[in-house]
Design a protein around this motif. Sequence first.
Motif, PDB file in Angstrom:
ATOM      1  N   THR A  17     -80.560 -73.629 -10.388  1.00 38.52           N
ATOM      2  CA  THR A  17     -79.436 -74.241 -11.109  1.00 38.52           C
ATOM      3  C   THR A  17     -78.825 -73.246 -12.082  1.00 38.52           C
ATOM      4  O   THR A  17     -77.596 -73.123 -12.170  1.00 38.52           O
ATOM      5  N   ALA A  21     -75.090 -71.634 -12.366  1.00 37.47           N
ATOM      6  CA  ALA A  21     -74.366 -71.886 -13.617  1.00 37.47           C
ATOM      7  C   ALA A  21     -73.857 -70.603 -14.270  1.00 37.47           C
ATOM      8  O   ALA A  21     -72.737 -70.575 -14.765  1.00 37.47           O
ATOM      9  N   ASP A  34     -77.284 -78.194 -20.599  1.00 38.11           N
ATOM     10  CA  ASP A  34     -76.463 -78.399 -19.400  1.00 38.11           C
ATOM     11  C   ASP A  34     -77.236 -78.071 -18.125  1.00 38.11           C
ATOM     12  O   ASP A  34     -77.136 -78.797 -17.128  1.00 38.11           O
ATOM     13  N   ARG A  37     -79.853 -80.791 -17.487  1.00 34.01           N
ATOM     14  CA  ARG A  37     -79.196 -82.018 -17.014  1.00 34.01           C
ATOM     15  C   ARG A  37     -78.785 -81.857 -15.539  1.00 34.01           C
ATOM     16  O   ARG A  37     -79.027 -82.735 -14.719  1.00 34.01           O
ATOM     17  N   GLU A  38     -78.176 -80.709 -15.220  1.00 31.07           N
ATOM     18  CA  GLU A  38     -77.753 -80.459 -13.841  1.00 31.07           C
ATOM     19  C   GLU A  38     -78.949 -80.413 -12.887  1.00 31.07           C
ATOM     20  O   GLU A  38     -78.840 -80.806 -11.727  1.00 31.07           O
TER      21      GLU A  38
END
Length: 191
Positions: A17, A21, A34, A37-38
């Motif tokens: 992830t 990102a 973030d 959460r992702e």
Amino acid sequence: MTRAAAKEATHERIVETAARAIRRSGYGGTGVADIMREAGLTHGAFYAHFPSREAMLAEAADRAGAEAVAVSAKVAADAPKKQALPVMLRAYLSKAHIQNAEMGCPVAALGSEMPRQTREVRRAATRRIKEMIDLVARQSPDWGEPGAHERALVTVATMVGTLLLARAVDEPVLSDALCKAALNHLISVDA
């Protein structure tokens, strides 16, 4: 699944992830909350996997670089022997790669941010950049001869710079022209 295997799978999910990102949002635009959460996790779980944000960014930079080198290596391996470099160059400077920064070359996506990163992050990126240079050198018709490594350095610098510019401009015609000019030059030089 054992507890250790589950923890490793979760760690891999976080790194995967984060690798997407950083290419999408840059190092500065990539926050721990973030990413967690992702990845479908809570922010509090982060420190069970990494001692710091920088440690996660270093692993993400390494993963993103490894993915980019692996894609180029597969393209080269699948191409006819004497066409490996031109096919690799065309894939790298393709519309699909230009439009997919999140899964593409992290050097083109993050190069301007690199000087401000920690030594650990820069070391991971440097290792993968060297792998890409070596991959390009091995595909060159003059591999092993004097000057081949220098030509590979110029080729990779041109590839990355062209991709960066092609993504930066807001005119598709200019983006296409940049890629076409770079390809024409690089393929004629290495032919």
